[in-house]
Design a protein around this motif. Structure first.
Motif, PDB file in Angstrom:
ATOM      1  N   GLY A 161       0.932  -1.344   0.050  1.00  0.00           N
ATOM      2  CA  GLY A 161       0.052  -0.067   0.043  1.00  0.00           C
ATOM      3  C   GLY A 161       0.799   1.210   0.099  1.00  0.00           C
ATOM      4  O   GLY A 161       0.300   2.374   0.565  1.00  0.00           O
ATOM      5  N   ARG A 162       2.226   1.188  -0.584  1.00  0.00           N
ATOM      6  CA  ARG A 162       2.979   2.332  -0.474  1.00  0.00           C
ATOM      7  C   ARG A 162       2.439   3.535  -1.202  1.00  0.00           C
ATOM      8  O   ARG A 162       2.593   4.722  -1.111  1.00  0.00           O
ATOM      9  N   HIS A 163       1.550   3.317  -2.195  1.00  0.00           N
ATOM     10  CA  HIS A 163       1.084   4.259  -3.001  1.00  0.00           C
ATOM     11  C   HIS A 163      -0.174   4.648  -2.970  1.00  0.00           C
ATOM     12  O   HIS A 163      -1.037   5.563  -3.289  1.00  0.00           O
ATOM     13  N   SER A 164      -0.714   4.152  -1.772  1.00  0.00           N
ATOM     14  CA  SER A 164      -2.024   4.522  -1.368  1.00  0.00           C
ATOM     15  C   SER A 164      -1.990   5.868  -0.468  1.00  0.00           C
ATOM     16  O   SER A 164      -1.184   6.063  -0.130  1.00  0.00           O
ATOM     17  N   ASN A 165      -3.349   6.608  -0.566  1.00  0.00           N
ATOM     18  CA  ASN A 165      -3.358   7.729   0.530  1.00  0.00           C
ATOM     19  C   ASN A 165      -3.970   7.246   1.577  1.00  0.00           C
ATOM     20  O   ASN A 165      -4.940   6.761   1.586  1.00  0.00           O
ATOM     21  N   ILE A 166      -3.141   7.204   2.727  1.00  0.00           N
ATOM     22  CA  ILE A 166      -3.647   6.599   4.172  1.00  0.00           C
ATOM     23  C   ILE A 166      -3.796   7.768   4.875  1.00  0.00           C
ATOM     24  O   ILE A 166      -2.955   8.555   5.239  1.00  0.00           O
ATOM     25  N   TYR A 167      -4.812   7.714   5.769  1.00  0.00           N
ATOM     26  CA  TYR A 167      -5.251   8.620   6.760  1.00  0.00           C
ATOM     27  C   TYR A 167      -5.562   7.809   7.974  1.00  0.00           C
ATOM     28  O   TYR A 167      -6.657   7.070   7.924  1.00  0.00           O
ATOM     29  N   VAL A 168      -4.979   8.089   9.049  1.00  0.00           N
ATOM     30  CA  VAL A 168      -5.134   7.523  10.120  1.00  0.00           C
ATOM     31  C   VAL A 168      -5.627   8.716  11.206  1.00  0.00           C
ATOM     32  O   VAL A 168      -4.756   9.633  11.403  1.00  0.00           O
ATOM     33  N   LEU A 169      -6.737   8.599  11.975  1.00  0.00           N
ATOM     34  CA  LEU A 169      -6.917   9.233  13.070  1.00  0.00           C
ATOM     35  C   LEU A 169      -6.965   8.537  14.340  1.00  0.00           C
ATOM     36  O   LEU A 169      -7.152   7.621  14.405  1.00  0.00           O
ATOM     37  N   SER A 170      -6.273   9.366  15.384  1.00  0.00           N
ATOM     38  CA  SER A 170      -6.176   9.036  16.753  1.00  0.00           C
ATOM     39  C   SER A 170      -6.030  10.110  17.901  1.00  0.00           C
ATOM     40  O   SER A 170      -6.440  11.295  17.328  1.00  0.00           O
ATOM     41  N   SER A 171      -6.061   9.900  19.006  1.00  0.00           N
ATOM     42  CA  SER A 171      -5.902  11.039  19.960  1.00  0.00           C
ATOM     43  C   SER A 171      -5.424  10.495  21.079  1.00  0.00           C
ATOM     44  O   SER A 171      -5.271   9.329  21.678  1.00  0.00           O
ATOM     45  N   PRO A 172      -4.477  11.481  21.788  1.00  0.00           N
ATOM     46  CA  PRO A 172      -3.852  11.108  23.069  1.00  0.00           C
ATOM     47  C   PRO A 172      -4.974  10.645  24.330  1.00  0.00           C
ATOM     48  O   PRO A 172      -4.490  10.243  25.087  1.00  0.00           O
ATOM     49  N   GLN A 173      -6.065  11.045  24.065  1.00  0.00           N
ATOM     50  CA  GLN A 173      -7.271  10.719  25.041  1.00  0.00           C
ATOM     51  C   GLN A 173      -7.852   9.295  24.516  1.00  0.00           C
ATOM     52  O   GLN A 173      -8.776   8.929  25.495  1.00  0.00           O
ATOM     53  N   ASP A 174      -7.378   8.805  23.496  1.00  0.00           N
ATOM     54  CA  ASP A 174      -7.754   7.347  23.421  1.00  0.00           C
ATOM     55  C   ASP A 174      -7.288   6.435  24.198  1.00  0.00           C
ATOM     56  O   ASP A 174      -5.774   6.467  24.058  1.00  0.00           O
ATOM     57  N   GLU A 175      -7.847   5.668  25.071  1.00  0.00           N
ATOM     58  CA  GLU A 175      -6.885   4.842  25.869  1.00  0.00           C
ATOM     59  C   GLU A 175      -6.292   3.656  25.087  1.00  0.00           C
ATOM     60  O   GLU A 175      -5.287   2.931  25.980  1.00  0.00           O
ATOM     61  N   GLN A 176      -6.584   3.423  23.765  1.00  0.00           N
ATOM     62  CA  GLN A 176      -5.888   2.494  23.079  1.00  0.00           C
ATOM     63  C   GLN A 176      -4.733   3.222  22.272  1.00  0.00           C
ATOM     64  O   GLN A 176      -3.735   2.171  21.669  1.00  0.00           O
ATOM     65  N   TYR A 177      -4.591   4.536  22.259  1.00  0.00           N
ATOM     66  CA  TYR A 177      -3.519   5.092  21.501  1.00  0.00           C
ATOM     67  C   TYR A 177      -1.758   4.311  22.030  1.00  0.00           C
ATOM     68  O   TYR A 177      -1.359   3.995  20.854  1.00  0.00           O
ATOM     69  N   ALA A 178      -1.648   4.516  23.132  1.00  0.00           N
ATOM     70  CA  ALA A 178      -0.489   4.181  23.303  1.00  0.00           C
ATOM     71  C   ALA A 178      -0.138   2.740  22.898  1.00  0.00           C
ATOM     72  O   ALA A 178       1.179   2.401  22.493  1.00  0.00           O
ATOM     73  N   GLU A 179      -0.716   1.880  22.895  1.00  0.00           N
ATOM     74  CA  GLU A 179      -0.555   0.311  22.706  1.00  0.00           C
ATOM     75  C   GLU A 179      -0.852   0.050  21.419  1.00  0.00           C
ATOM     76  O   GLU A 179      -0.191  -0.563  20.586  1.00  0.00           O
TER      77      GLU A 179
END
Length: 503
Positions: free
Chosen positions: A183-201
């Motif tokens: 997927g190197r040539h795909s346009n990739i958008y990832v959304l997250s937040s420091p307030q998401d308890e899952q973010y760090a892991e």
């Protein structure tokens, strides 16, 4: 083939049984000939296991394919049952068939999903080279997550007992794909937040794997309105809808690693409130609300016979509104009278028009609402009524500055039904020397105008029963004729044997 509610897009539901696992889906056609496909994967705990199916995607012009994550009554991340990835093959088979049937190529397809659906969007997007991937708060370590949070799903996907080697194998799927450059040539958008308890892991440790991708974008949402995993997407819906519409139009943005949020809900707003208070035109006024003398509440008028008139003493203008839509704003004469008429017929049915009076300082009164009903004009009936002229009213179309205004007719009132054969005309024609009367191009007569502008006229003959339409015009001392005011009326209960029309 069930349909969505009438104001929504048509939804087509189906099931594809050609693979090893039956795949249920919903589909809606593109609007306006758009040439794009959005594939939507579901998060946990959504209605019927269809994600983003509450109407929020209705404005998106693309074709939309929702795939249901329910296999034997269980969720699966669209990947496997007991480590059998034939389930994944069945899902991608449906996507491919829809894409091919639409005559599209992978670069015109967007994988879209949140949480569980975000992981699926990443997997199918990178694994099969689709053009766009939007993954909202995904889990990268899928095996660990389902074992910890959704043990029933873990048993369904990884097998009874949830063997550790299967957990590790499924954990490796997304990181290995990203690391390999898929997927190197795909346009990739990832959304997250420091307030998401899952973010760090589940997100942060894997962002570096995308450094070699052509257009990887990470949106780090820091907002006081986000208090956990479930609020990240909700806080960002306006941005996400903008992003999806851009992708559907073939305009993938390059954002890079960006942050958003930073709202200050408790910030002091006294300075802006003071400014708005000092400069606002929404000020109280001492003038009385306007009076609407025509149309009267509850009256029934032909669609081409509606005009407004009234009194607004102390005001300089009156604004007219219907259901929040501005209609017009006639000036108010020095004696407080005003009038206004729409330049086209009204739509048939019930109307509620609000009149608001404005003073010279921009203050305004509360609105006065008048309700009336419009009906089709009678076939062969009278021509539409003209609004009574007012010294302060705007000139009618085609009337030049300084031209003698059309006279005001006080009686008979437009569309009045008169009992008896005697019809007496009265009105006002300021600046005129006399008034004249015509019907069907024939002059009926005329009369003088008093110094104060008032006039009266009686034809002297009995009027025949039925409908009549008389043009009343004014003439000044040098013979200049004004535009005419049309007065339609009807005579009823005329005496049998009455003389014919006097013209």
């Amino acid at each position: 083939m069930p349909k969505a509610p009438s104001k929504a897009r048509e939804l087509i539901s189906g099931i594809d049984t050609s693979g090893t696992h039956p795949v249920e889906y919903r589909f809606t056609h593109a609007k306006g000939g758009n040439r794009h496909l959005v594939v939507v994967f579901a998060n946990f705990a959504v209605t019927d296991d269809y994600g983003w199916s509450n109407g929020v995607l209705d404005p998106v012009r693309a074709n939309i394919l929702w795939i249901r994550d329910r296999f034997h009554g269980m969720n699966s991340y669209y990947l496997c049952e007991g480590m059998d990835f034939g389930l994944e093959q069945s899902v991608v088979g449906v996507i491919s068939k829809v894409m091919n049937a639409l005559g599209l190529t992978p670069d015109r397809v967007t994988m879209w999903g949140g949480s569980k659906g975000g992981s699926a969007a990443l997997y199918f997007g990178m694994r099969y080279g689709f053009g766009n991937i939007v993954a909202l708060v995904p889990q990268f370590l899928v095996g660990t997550y389902v074992r910890t949070v959704h043990p029933k799903v873990a048993r369904f996907m990884l097998g009874e007992g949830v063997p550790e080697e299967n957990v590790r194998a499924v954990d490796a799927i997304l990181p290995d794909l990203a690391r390999s450059g898929a997927g190197r040539h795909s346009n990739i958008y990832v959304l997250s937040s420091p307030q998401d308890e899952q973010y760090a892991e589940q997100v942060e440790p894997f962002l570096g794997l995308f450094q070699g991708h052509d257009n990887f974008n990470f949106i780090f949402s820091e907002s006081p309105y986000i208090t956990g995993h479930a609020q990240v997407t909700r806080r960002n819906v306006p941005f996400l809808m903008g992003l999806l519409n851009m992708l559907a139009d073939g305009l993938p943005p390059r954002l890079g690693m960006v942050r958003n949020g930073f709202e200050e809900p408790d910030r002091d707003t006294s300075a802006i409130e003071a400014y708005l208070s000092d400069t606002s035109r929404d000020k109280p006024t001492g003038i009385a609300p306007p009076t609407v003398t025509h149309p009267l509440p509850g009256t029934e008028l032909p669609v081409n016979g509606v005009y407004f008139s009234g009194v607004a003493r102390g005001a300089v203008r009156v604004s007219l509104w219907e259901h929040g839509k501005f209609l017009g704003s006639p000036s108010v004469a020095t004696d407080g009278t005003w009038s206004w008429q729409l330049s086209k017929p009204w739509s048939k049915g019930r109307h509620q028009v609000k009149a608001v009076a404005w003073d010279a300082d921009g203050g305004h009164t509360k609105g006065v609402v008048v309700a009336f009903t419009t009906v089709d004009a009678a076939v062969g009936g009278a021509a539409p009524a003209a609004a009574p002229a007012s010294a302060g009213a705007p000139l009618m179309e085609g009337q030049g500055q300084g031209q003698l205004p059309a006279p005001t007719v006080h009686s008979p009132v437009a569309y009045e039904q008169i009992a008896g054969t005697a019809v007496r005309f009265t009105g006002l024609a300021r600046g005129a020397a006399q008034v004249g009367f015509r019907a069907a191009g024939t002059l009926l007569g005329g009369g003088p105008v008093a110094v104060d502008g008032r006039w009266t006229w009686d034809s002297g003959w009995p009027w025949q029963e039925g409908r009549h339409s008389v043009e009343v015009f004014a003439v000044d001392a040098v013979g200049t004729e004004s535009p005419a005011t049309l007065v339609p009326f009807a005579v009823a209960h005329a005496t049998t044997g009455a003389a014919p029309y006097g013209y």
